[in-house]
Every structure is written in C-alpha cells, then in structure tokens.
Design a protein around this motif. Structure first.
Motif, mmCIF file in Angstrom:
data_model
loop_
_atom_site.group_PDB
_atom_site.id
_atom_site.type_symbol
_atom_site.label_atom_id
_atom_site.label_comp_id
_atom_site.label_asym_id
_atom_site.label_seq_id
_atom_site.Cartn_x
_atom_site.Cartn_y
_atom_site.Cartn_z
ATOM 1 N N THR A 92 -4.369 6.497 4.033
ATOM 2 C CA THR A 92 -3.788 7.548 4.592
ATOM 3 C C THR A 92 -3.600 6.864 6.415
ATOM 4 O OG1 THR A 92 -6.287 8.620 5.992
ATOM 5 C CG2 THR A 92 -5.077 8.740 3.509
ATOM 6 N N ARG A 142 -5.386 -2.252 -6.704
ATOM 7 C CA ARG A 142 -4.231 -1.845 -6.783
ATOM 8 C C ARG A 142 -3.059 -2.876 -6.693
ATOM 9 N NH1 ARG A 142 -5.730 4.354 -5.436
ATOM 10 N NH2 ARG A 142 -7.770 4.520 -6.790
ATOM 11 N N ASN A 167 -11.715 3.153 1.252
ATOM 12 C CA ASN A 167 -9.799 3.201 0.302
ATOM 13 C C ASN A 167 -9.234 2.354 0.834
ATOM 14 O OD1 ASN A 167 -10.031 6.362 0.714
ATOM 15 N ND2 ASN A 167 -9.584 6.527 2.112
ATOM 16 N N GLN A 205 0.106 -4.564 -8.677
ATOM 17 C CA GLN A 205 0.910 -4.598 -8.835
ATOM 18 C C GLN A 205 2.255 -5.677 -8.550
ATOM 19 O OE1 GLN A 205 2.970 -1.503 -9.330
ATOM 20 N NE2 GLN A 205 4.070 -3.472 -9.335
ATOM 21 N N ASN A 211 -10.482 -0.388 -2.625
ATOM 22 C CA ASN A 211 -8.881 0.464 -3.994
ATOM 23 C C ASN A 211 -7.780 -0.307 -3.466
ATOM 24 O OD1 ASN A 211 -11.360 1.979 -5.431
ATOM 25 N ND2 ASN A 211 -10.550 3.700 -4.470
ATOM 26 N N ALA A 212 -6.984 -0.015 -2.271
ATOM 27 C CA ALA A 212 -5.964 0.091 -1.956
ATOM 28 C C ALA A 212 -5.657 -2.287 -2.190
ATOM 29 C CB ALA A 212 -5.275 -0.076 -1.215
ATOM 30 N N PRO A 239 -4.837 4.598 -1.129
ATOM 31 C CA PRO A 239 -4.884 5.325 -0.326
ATOM 32 C C PRO A 239 -5.455 5.443 0.934
ATOM 33 C CG PRO A 239 -6.236 4.330 -1.889
ATOM 34 C CD PRO A 239 -5.199 3.310 -1.502
ATOM 35 N N SER A 290 5.434 2.842 -4.802
ATOM 36 C CA SER A 290 5.926 3.557 -3.383
ATOM 37 C C SER A 290 4.389 2.738 -2.226
ATOM 38 C CB SER A 290 5.169 5.186 -2.964
ATOM 39 O OG SER A 290 5.001 5.026 -1.519
ATOM 40 N N SER A 303 -0.507 7.044 -0.217
ATOM 41 C CA SER A 303 -0.253 6.824 -2.003
ATOM 42 C C SER A 303 -0.656 6.276 -3.043
ATOM 43 C CB SER A 303 1.253 6.090 -1.979
ATOM 44 O OG SER A 303 0.500 4.681 -1.913
ATOM 45 N N THR A 304 -0.278 6.152 -4.364
ATOM 46 C CA THR A 304 -1.802 6.660 -4.943
ATOM 47 C C THR A 304 -2.340 5.118 -4.984
ATOM 48 O OG1 THR A 304 -0.647 7.696 -6.883
ATOM 49 C CG2 THR A 304 -1.665 6.151 -7.918
ATOM 50 N N THR A 305 -1.049 3.743 -4.284
ATOM 51 C CA THR A 305 -1.761 2.489 -4.882
ATOM 52 C C THR A 305 -2.330 2.102 -3.305
ATOM 53 O OG1 THR A 305 0.589 2.247 -5.635
ATOM 54 C CG2 THR A 305 -0.774 0.574 -5.026
#
Length: 274
Positions: free
Chosen positions: A173, A197, A190, A201, A193-194, A171, A162, A167-169
C-alpha cells in the motif's frame, strides 16, 4: 489494273504502317514506364488485380506502423515493470531486516526510511511510464493494440494492468511501513506477493512483445510476396521489349518504303500516254 482513282496497294501499305506505328507506340510506353500493364486500357482485369495488390502493400505499411507503436507502448510498460521489480527486491531486503527482533530504534528508523523511499519511487515510475499518451501500468491502464491486417480487423491486443501501490498486482500500500516488526512482517508478505504477481505479468508481456515482433516480420514478408506478385503481373520484360522495339523500328522503315512505292504506282499511268 492501273487506276488513278483507287490504289489498293497504297491502302494496304498504309494500314500496315498504322498497325506498326501503334505497336511501336505501345512498346515505347512499356519501356518508358517499365510496365506492361500501365493502365486499364492495356489489360483491364490485370490492372484491377495489380491495383488491389498495390493498395494492400500500402495498407500493410500502416499495419507495420501500428505494430511499431503498440510495441513501443508495451516496451515502455515492460521497462517500467522491470524497474519496479528491482525496487521490490530492495524493499524485500529492507522489510526482512526490519522483522528481526531486537533492532535498535535508530536501525528500525533507518530501515523504515529506506523502505518508504523505495515505496514512493514506484509511484514516480508509474507516472513516467508513458508513450504517445498511453500508460499500461497506471491506475486506469491502457492496452497496447496493433492492427492485424489490411482490412482493419483481427487486431492484436496486449492488455495493460495497474501496477499502482495497493493494486491487485502490487498489494504493497501507499502507506506501508516497516517501523515495527509486526508492520515489517506484513510488508514482507505484501512485497513477496507483489514480486510473484509482477513476475507473472512481465512474462505475459514478454510473450506479447514476441507476438508483435513475429507479426511485424510476417507483414514484411507478406508485402514482399505481394510486391513480387505485382511485378509478375504488371512489370515489363525490358530485354524482350528492347528487342521488340528494334524489330518494330525496322518494320516501320520498311512500311514507309512500301507506302512510298505503292504511292508511286499511279505515276505509271502517265507513261502510257507519252
């Protein structure tokens, strides 16, 4: 011995001619079909082996189709992920600018409006990243699955994940804003981090796409090898069969002549009574 009841020469000639006709018929069939093993009557064992190999070649066509579909699903997911990465890079710039102390109210509002538009576009991309009903990046992602062999086993699977907001990947919002320096700092964390990640992926998906490509090429080579094997087992050597056909045609003519001579031998008995 001269006999009108038994003509052994004629019988021998007829048997020879029948054998020649049978051989000639088989040779003509071989030339017509291009196959030395066209049916189980020709060679049961080789026919069974060639038939199994033909079924495998056909089955691998379905495997390649499955790989093509899985590759397309994965390519769609990768394309969507790369588009989201571009949005995140732009969002990072907006969030970073919004963390600067002393921004005017108008500047903060403009940065926040831009950030929100970019944020919401992520959701639009996810909604449209669909191929043949499969979406690898939705809230409940599908996997890209390809058949691995002709027996329907050893499937190759590349897992979806996702990329929805929150989501975790990703973050970031769905309500994330940069209207204040504090909110901008949180958003910047955030977004960073996204980016990290999602980059990981995308690398994983890229490796999966390469695996699909390698397997598709392997399946193609395997089909070629099986087809060559079938040819070696079942295909006729037409040059050899052509020479054989000519020889049998000559043999057939000689057999007919020999039978005619043998049948005429009984006429000799009549000359004895003249």
């Amino acid at each position: 011995m001269i006999s009108v009841n038994t003509n052994s020469g004629s019988m021998i000639a007829l048997q020879t001619l029948n054998r020649t006709n049978n051989q000639l018929e088989r040779t003509q069939n071989t030339i017509a079909t291009g196959l030395k093993v066209a049916s189980a009557k020709d060679n049961g064992a080789l026919f069974a082996i060639a038939n199994k190999m033909r079924s495998d070649v056909t089955a691998y066509d379905r495997v390649r189709e499955s790989i093509d579909r899985a590759s397309s699903i994965l390519d769609t997911g990768i394309a969507a992920g790369e588009s989201i990465m571009e949005l995140l890079n732009e969002m990072k710039g907006k969030a970073l600018a919004a963390t600067q102390p002393g921004n005017s109210t108008a500047a903060s509002a403009a940065l926040n409006a831009d950030f929100i538009q970019l944020r919401d576009q992520v959701t639009n991309i996810i909604a449209n990243a669909v191929f043949d009903g499969a979406n690898m990046i939705s809230g409940t992602p599908n996997n890209a699955v390809a058949l691995g062999d002709a027996n329907g086993g050893n499937n190759i699977t590349v897992n979806g994940i996702s990329l929805a907001l929150g989501s975790t990947t990703i973050p970031v919002t769905a309500t994330q804003t940069v209207d204040t320096t504090a909110n901008a700092a949180t958003a910047l964390t955030n977004v960073n981090n996204a980016i990290d990640r999602l980059g990981t992926q995308l690398a994983t998906w890229g490796a999966g796409a390469k695996r699909f490509e390698v397997h598709r090429n392997f399946v193609g080579k395997l089909q070629d090898a099986l087809s060559n094997g079938i040819g070696a087992i079942a295909d006729a050597d037409l040059a050899k069969e052509s020479a054989k056909l000519q020889a049998l045609q000559v043999k057939q003519q000689l057999g007919i002549q020999a039978l005619s001579i043998a049948n005429g031998s009984s006429q000799t008995a009549l000359s004895l009574f003249r």
